[in-house]
Design a protein around this motif. Structure first.
Motif, PDB file in Angstrom:
ATOM      1  N   THR A 121       0.839  -1.191   0.000  1.00 20.17           N
ATOM      2  CA  THR A 121       0.000   0.000   0.000  1.00 20.17           C
ATOM      3  C   THR A 121       0.880   1.249   0.000  1.00 20.17           C
ATOM      4  O   THR A 121       2.059   1.187   0.383  1.00 20.17           O
ATOM      5  N   PRO A 122       0.356   2.394  -0.391  1.00 24.16           N
ATOM      6  CA  PRO A 122       1.172   3.620  -0.442  1.00 24.16           C
ATOM      7  C   PRO A 122       1.614   4.063   0.950  1.00 24.16           C
ATOM      8  O   PRO A 122       0.941   3.820   1.955  1.00 24.16           O
ATOM      9  N   LEU A 123       2.765   4.723   1.003  1.00 24.29           N
ATOM     10  CA  LEU A 123       3.201   5.373   2.230  1.00 24.29           C
ATOM     11  C   LEU A 123       2.249   6.528   2.553  1.00 24.29           C
ATOM     12  O   LEU A 123       1.553   7.055   1.673  1.00 24.29           O
ATOM     13  N   ARG A 124       2.249   6.936   3.802  1.00 27.58           N
ATOM     14  CA  ARG A 124       1.414   8.075   4.182  1.00 27.58           C
ATOM     15  C   ARG A 124       1.959   9.371   3.600  1.00 27.58           C
ATOM     16  O   ARG A 124       1.220  10.295   3.286  1.00 27.58           O
ATOM     17  N   GLY A 125       3.290   9.449   3.464  1.00 29.15           N
ATOM     18  CA  GLY A 125       3.926  10.666   2.969  1.00 29.15           C
ATOM     19  C   GLY A 125       4.690  11.403   4.040  1.00 29.15           C
ATOM     20  O   GLY A 125       4.902  12.616   3.952  1.00 29.15           O
ATOM     21  N   CYS A 126       5.122  10.681   5.087  1.00 28.28           N
ATOM     22  CA  CYS A 126       5.791  11.321   6.225  1.00 28.28           C
ATOM     23  C   CYS A 126       7.130  11.952   5.863  1.00 28.28           C
ATOM     24  O   CYS A 126       7.646  12.781   6.623  1.00 28.28           O
ATOM     25  N   PHE A 127       7.703  11.591   4.713  1.00 33.52           N
ATOM     26  CA  PHE A 127       8.978  12.175   4.298  1.00 33.52           C
ATOM     27  C   PHE A 127       8.781  13.440   3.458  1.00 33.52           C
ATOM     28  O   PHE A 127       9.759  14.097   3.111  1.00 33.52           O
ATOM     29  N   LYS A 128       7.559  13.752   3.129  1.00 30.73           N
ATOM     30  CA  LYS A 128       7.291  14.961   2.360  1.00 30.73           C
ATOM     31  C   LYS A 128       7.378  16.184   3.267  1.00 30.73           C
ATOM     32  O   LYS A 128       7.027  16.116   4.446  1.00 30.73           O
ATOM     33  N   PRO A 129       7.848  17.319   2.746  1.00 31.72           N
ATOM     34  CA  PRO A 129       8.049  18.517   3.583  1.00 31.72           C
ATOM     35  C   PRO A 129       6.824  18.925   4.403  1.00 31.72           C
ATOM     36  O   PRO A 129       6.961  19.359   5.550  1.00 31.72           O
ATOM     37  N   ALA A 130       5.641  18.758   3.849  1.00 32.35           N
ATOM     38  CA  ALA A 130       4.436  19.205   4.556  1.00 32.35           C
ATOM     39  C   ALA A 130       4.163  18.379   5.804  1.00 32.35           C
ATOM     40  O   ALA A 130       3.508  18.858   6.733  1.00 32.35           O
ATOM     41  N   LEU A 131       4.649  17.138   5.840  1.00 35.14           N
ATOM     42  CA  LEU A 131       4.383  16.261   6.969  1.00 35.14           C
ATOM     43  C   LEU A 131       5.611  15.979   7.825  1.00 35.14           C
ATOM     44  O   LEU A 131       5.494  15.371   8.890  1.00 35.14           O
ATOM     45  N   THR A 132       6.777  16.399   7.380  1.00 37.56           N
ATOM     46  CA  THR A 132       7.998  16.129   8.125  1.00 37.56           C
ATOM     47  C   THR A 132       8.168  17.131   9.262  1.00 37.56           C
ATOM     48  O   THR A 132       8.031  18.339   9.061  1.00 37.56           O
ATOM     49  N   SER A 133       8.498  16.634  10.443  1.00 39.47           N
ATOM     50  CA  SER A 133       8.694  17.493  11.601  1.00 39.47           C
ATOM     51  C   SER A 133       9.942  18.360  11.429  1.00 39.47           C
ATOM     52  O   SER A 133      10.953  17.902  10.882  1.00 39.47           O
ATOM     53  N   PRO A 142      10.468  10.251  10.337  1.00 40.65           N
ATOM     54  CA  PRO A 142       9.403   9.854   9.401  1.00 40.65           C
ATOM     55  C   PRO A 142       9.259   8.336   9.284  1.00 40.65           C
ATOM     56  O   PRO A 142       8.184   7.849   8.945  1.00 40.65           O
ATOM     57  N   TYR A 143      10.334   7.607   9.554  1.00 40.33           N
ATOM     58  CA  TYR A 143      10.226   6.145   9.542  1.00 40.33           C
ATOM     59  C   TYR A 143       9.200   5.692  10.588  1.00 40.33           C
ATOM     60  O   TYR A 143       8.352   4.831  10.316  1.00 40.33           O
ATOM     61  N   LEU A 144       9.276   6.271  11.775  1.00 45.32           N
ATOM     62  CA  LEU A 144       8.325   5.910  12.830  1.00 45.32           C
ATOM     63  C   LEU A 144       6.933   6.426  12.506  1.00 45.32           C
ATOM     64  O   LEU A 144       5.925   5.764  12.801  1.00 45.32           O
ATOM     65  N   CYS A 145       6.855   7.607  11.912  1.00 47.67           N
ATOM     66  CA  CYS A 145       5.572   8.145  11.471  1.00 47.67           C
ATOM     67  C   CYS A 145       4.890   7.172  10.516  1.00 47.67           C
ATOM     68  O   CYS A 145       3.677   6.915  10.615  1.00 47.67           O
TER      69      CYS A 145
END
Length: 416
Positions: free
Chosen positions: A69-81, A283-286
């Motif tokens: 399934t697709p990743l959530r996108g946690c590595f994208k700038p909008a979702l990265t802490s 983001p890996y944990l996200c």
């Protein structure tokens, strides 16, 4: 049919004759069974069989493992802490290599590969944040005693002074005199905290999830979930309480990693979280939290769900072109989980009279086993809390006594 005619029939035809079949079968078994028994006995005398059979339900594989399934996108700038630097975390330069590219089942290759990772000669900058280590003790499992204390001793005897250890628990450990002595002796380096999954999950995809209140999945809550939440909150290293650290882990910390379960290359259960490292708000944990929420819940008393979770995420990361987290070779922290001829000796069995270990190496101080222990980073004991280390055994001589020597043995039970 006459006797002469019968005698001319082929052997296979005579075997098919009903009157002859029972006696023929008995005669065959009379010689076949003893022959097989002798062959099997010979196999065990001459060879050392290694057999492991695991059966996986094909429906489970097709449903739970193979689909990506697709990743959530946690590595994208909008979702990265903002606390996580993606450029450095994924693509930054690294000094050490932790992937050998093969399982290293032969001889003592894995131990020697661990020895290629050398400590950094650069001085630690005290102005930088401390490296945080996390561990967990269940108050309902057993009292915290000297047996568990060895994990603490191993930490303070081997890890750099610019590090701290947080012991999490599902209850209040502050009343334990043994633990209070560590809080007093190591102010700023040792801390006791209660793990409240509802508080820890705030700001993550697991917040308000029914998974947090699944009492029938306590093993999963106290195992796979707690470690991911506390490392996400603080960043740092997770170490299972049933672990003895053997050298400073600092050289590994430029990587985010989980560990190899053993050296057998299990297809679906290859990874382990007994020793892991991720940065704060990684983001890996996200993405792991996203998989937890969107995947089939773990079975009751599941002990392998974490291994499956890490595999699921690894496959999704590479499918979308994201560099995956690293996987430490088995012997770095779990040298007991390999072949009979190269695994670490059982920590709870007495040493043989000849002090022999493997491949002509011995268990004496400065000997072969001692040298290999100096190359790996930890010894995982696998929750055998009801067992004691034998007096004079290799664990006592090569690890425990040295912890006490390094720490000055000033906080033994007699002095509390």
């Amino acid at each position: 049919m006459s006797g002469g005619q019968y005698s001319q029939l082929p052997i296979w035809s005579a075997w098919q004759t009903p009157a002859r079949r029972p006696r023929g079968v008995l005669a065959f078994l009379k010689y076949f069974i003893p022959t097989v028994a002798l062959v099997v006995l010979g196999v065990f005398v001459i060879w050392e069989p290694h057999v492991e059979m695991v059966f996986y339900d094909r429906k489970w594989i097709n449903k739970e493992i193979l689909p990506i399934t697709p990743l959530r996108g946690c590595f994208k700038p909008a979702l990265t802490s903002p606390a996580y630097n993606v450029s450095d975390g994924l693509y930054g330069p690294r000094r050490t290599e932790v992937h050998a590219g093969m399982s290293m089942q032969a001889g003592l290759d894995c131990y020697d590969f661990a020895g290629t990772i050398q400590p950094s000669s650069a001085a630690v900058d005290p102005s930088l944040p401390r490296t945080t280590y996390h561990t967990y003790w269940r108050t309902d499992l057993a009292p915290f005693t000297e047996r568990q204390e060895w994990t603490l001793k191993s930490f303070f005897a081997t890890q750099h002074s610019h590090s701290r250890l947080i012991m999490w628990s599902n209850g209040d450990l502050s009343t334990n005199a043994l633990l209070r002595s560590y809080v007093e002796r190591y102010p700023g380096r040792f801390e006791l905290r209660t793990a409240d999954v509802h508080e820890l999950s705030k700001g993550t995809e697991l917040e308000n999830s029914p998974l947090l209140t699944s009492q029938d999945k306590k093993a999963w809550l106290d195992g796979d979930l707690i470690r991911l939440l506390v490392v996400y909150l603080e960043g740092g290293v997770w170490v299972d309480m049933d672990t003895l650290l053997t050298r400073d882990i600092s050289p590994l910390l430029e990587h985010e990693f989980v560990t190899q379960w053993d050296c057998y290359d299990k297809i679906y259960q290859a990874l382990n979280g007994a020793l892991m490292h991720f940065r704060k708000h990684s983001p890996y944990l996200c993405e792991m939290f996203h998989l937890m929420v969107t995947s089939t819940p773990p079975r009751s008393s599941s002990t392998d769900w974490g291994a499956i979770l890490y595999l699921r995420l690894w496959r999704r990361l590479v499918a979308e072109g994201v560099p995956p987290f690293k996987i430490l070779p088995f012997c770095f922290s779990d040298g007991r989980a390999c072949r009979l001829d190269n695994r670490l000796p059982d920590p709870f069995e007495e040493d043989p009279s000849d002090a022999h270990w493997s491949f002509g190496l011995n268990r004496t101080e400065g000997g072969g086993l001692d040298q290999k222990l100096g190359k790996v980073f930890a010894v995982h004991l696998h929750n055998q809390w009801d067992k004691q280390f034998p007096s004079g055994g290799w664990v006592e001589r090569l690890l425990l006594k040295r912890y006490d020597q390094k720490l000055g043995a000033t906080h033994s039970r007699d002095e509390l």
